[in-house]
Design an enzyme around this catalytic site. Structure first.
Site, PDB file in Angstrom:
ATOM      1  N   CYS A  50      33.843 -18.788  -5.708  1.00  0.00           N
ATOM      2  CA  CYS A  50      33.544 -20.224  -5.622  1.00  0.00           C
ATOM      3  C   CYS A  50      34.553 -21.156  -6.288  1.00  0.00           C
ATOM      4  CB  CYS A  50      32.163 -20.507  -6.206  1.00  0.00           C
ATOM      5  SG  CYS A  50      30.868 -19.509  -5.463  1.00  0.00           S
ATOM      6  N   HIS A 104      32.841 -26.621  -8.253  1.00  0.00           N
ATOM      7  CA  HIS A 104      31.993 -25.659  -8.959  1.00  0.00           C
ATOM      8  C   HIS A 104      31.651 -26.272 -10.318  1.00  0.00           C
ATOM      9  CE1 HIS A 104      30.375 -21.601  -9.475  1.00  0.00           C
ATOM     10  NE2 HIS A 104      30.638 -21.794 -10.755  1.00  0.00           N
TER      11      HIS A 104
END
Length: 515
Positions: A50, A104
């Protein structure tokens, strides 16, 4: 003056969608978007995890330039003060808004989703997000667990909702405000599902009877797969339902019936996501902005569903790096859209039958790092310059190239391959490719092989994907000075797409390597 941008980013979504030829998955709203869009069928993330992937495509720089291979550093401090896509739009007069998981969260975006650099107002995070890993999955014994497979009754959830439902509601609310304000906007909406846990409203299971769910076509660990290339799916092993299966580390296969349950729940989570996309795009119609809003739809990376005996992301295989990527540009990917017309009527996956074909399917290999240039180009902003070889001190530049030239039919690669090229040398030089990479702490699978911290990285797998092959070398890497030593190759992989589309037969050792 200038179009709005609605940028939809999905967590862990591989292209299991009707518009990508998947016959099982019901995704009518995403398919409808594809039918009005240019769709890239060979788009790849730069790292299949991510934070590194998101920071890479939001800054337009590769992981070796952001120096983020884990979750624990902020690029502006650790690498260079790089501009981001939303920051560039903000500096060009756009109201920039973030809903859900765009950057993120945590250290890698300075605990603020890079606010105030990237966003005009503080980003929105759904309150239900904090319950994602709680014990909210009811087991057969009636008790609550933190399972991987987690269909739920939404009314029993804390707050009676789920994060993606809240994000859709917030995004729709913001669209209504932007309509009233009449200000150009860049709205990024990040959806959590199908990221684990596979927690979604239980009614979506009805779309996927278990007897219709098959195993992966290649559910075994390939004989010639180098051990450094394998990811041991630790995050899945830690879920209560998987832990109870007591599967051996690192290769121990999951029982077949449980593999099918994971695949069933992944598909169900995709259909739940599709409903959210449908509601969001329908709201764009409702506020009368479908005629002057660019819509981009993509994911941060894919997710293995049992292929090569692997689950989750954390590898260089196509199943982990390939993502959906489509661009809806009114008047460019569609005929001119009249003011206030309805482009995206909501479609119910429970009753809607056939999907619609994409407006244009582009087979050329492309990379997410090209998003920055492409979005600037589509919005009529000056395209940021290409980065010099070393760009740590360059605030605005990009390592990707604008994809807008592909929107012109004559530039597309035709179905049969690379036709329409009379100068062979020029064709070969310009053959598009995608680079991905993945770090490892050791040559054999360890507890931290999936997500090694920077200080523990010893090997980097650099992977090159063209239309014909995937070629990967795993080389010695020094985390202290971020240097890769290509003289010290620990392992290699070579897969030829024509006869090995699933990347099961590594022929690296059958070939000479003077590439």
């Amino acid at each position: 003056d200038g179009m709005n941008v609605l940028f939809i980013i999905v967590d862990d979504l591989r292209p299991v969608l009707g518009c990508y030829g998947d016959k099982l998955v019901k995704s009518p709203n995403i398919d409808q978007l594809a039918s009005q869009s240019i769709v890239f069928s060979n788009a790849y993330a730069q790292q299949a995890v991510c934070a590194p992937s998101r920071v890479s495509f939001l800054t337009g720089r590769r992981p070796d330039t952001t120096r983020l291979y884990d979750f624990y550093s902020y690029w502006r401090v650790h690498a260079g003060n790089y501009s981001t896509v939303p920051q560039y739009f903000k500096e060009n007069g756009y109201m920039t808004l973030s809903v859900g998981k765009v950057f993120h969260p945590g250290v890698s975006s300075n605990y603020s989703d890079d606010y105030p650099y990237s966003w005009s107002i503080p980003p929105f995070h759904p309150s239900a997000e904090k319950h994602e890993n709680d014990k909210t999955c009811r087991g057969k014994d009636g008790k609550l667990y933190a399972n991987l497979v987690c269909p739920v009754d939404v009314t029993e959830m804390p707050g009676g909702t789920l994060p993606d439902i809240q994000s859709t509601e917030k995004a729709i609310h913001l669209l209504n405000i932007m309509k009233t304000n009449r200000q150009k906007f860049f709205l990024a909406v990040g959806y959590h599902k199908p990221h684990i846990p596979l927690r979604y409203p239980q009614e979506f299971l009805k779309l996927y009877p278990l007897e219709n769910i098959t195993l992966a076509p290649d559910p075994w660990v390939p004989k010639k797969l180098p051990s450094v290339a394998y990811n041991p799916w630790m995050d899945i092993r830690q879920r209560d339902d998987v832990e109870a299966l007591n599967v051996s580390f690192p290769y121990g296969p999951l029982p077949d019936d449980f593999q099918r349950q994971i695949r069933q729940s992944y598909y169900a989570a995709v259909s739940y996501l599709d409903v959210q996309i449908g509601l969001l795009l329908n709201a764009l119609d409702n506020v009368g902005l479908s005629d002057n809003t660019i819509v981009v739809f993509t994911a941060d990376h894919g997710w293995s569903l049992g292929e090569h005996g692997e689950w989750a992301k954390y590898s260089n295989f196509d199943v982990a790096t390939r993502v959906p990527l489509m661009f809806y540009v009114p008047g460019m990917t569609t005929s001119p859209v009249s003011r206030g017309s309805r482009v995206f009527p909501y479609l119910d996956p429970f009753s809607h039958a056939e999907g619609s074909a994409p407006q244009g399917q582009i087979k050329n290999v492309v990379e997410l790092v090209s998003l920055f240039s492409t979005l600037a180009d589509l919005a009529g902003l000056q395209v940021p310059p290409a980065c010099p070889e070393t760009s740590f001190d360059v605030v605005l530049c990009t390592e990707g190239t604008s994809l807008v030239h592909y929107f012109n039919v004559s530039e597309r690669m035709v179905e049969e391959g690379k036709e329409g090229c009379d100068d062979t040398d020029r064709c070969l030089k310009e053959e598009p490719f995608a680079f991905s990479q993945y770090p490892r702490p050791a040559d054999t699978p360890q507890w931290n092989s999936d997500k090694p911290k920077l200080k523990d990285i010893r090997i980097m797998g650099y992977s090159l994907r063209t239309i014909d092959y995937r070629y990967t070398v795993w080389v010695q890497f020094d985390p202290n000075n971020f240097s890769a030593n290509f003289e010290d190759i620990h392992a290699g992989e070579l897969y030829m797409m024509e006869n090995d589309p699933n990347q099961d037969f590594n022929i690296y050792n059958n070939t000479s390597h003077g590439w």
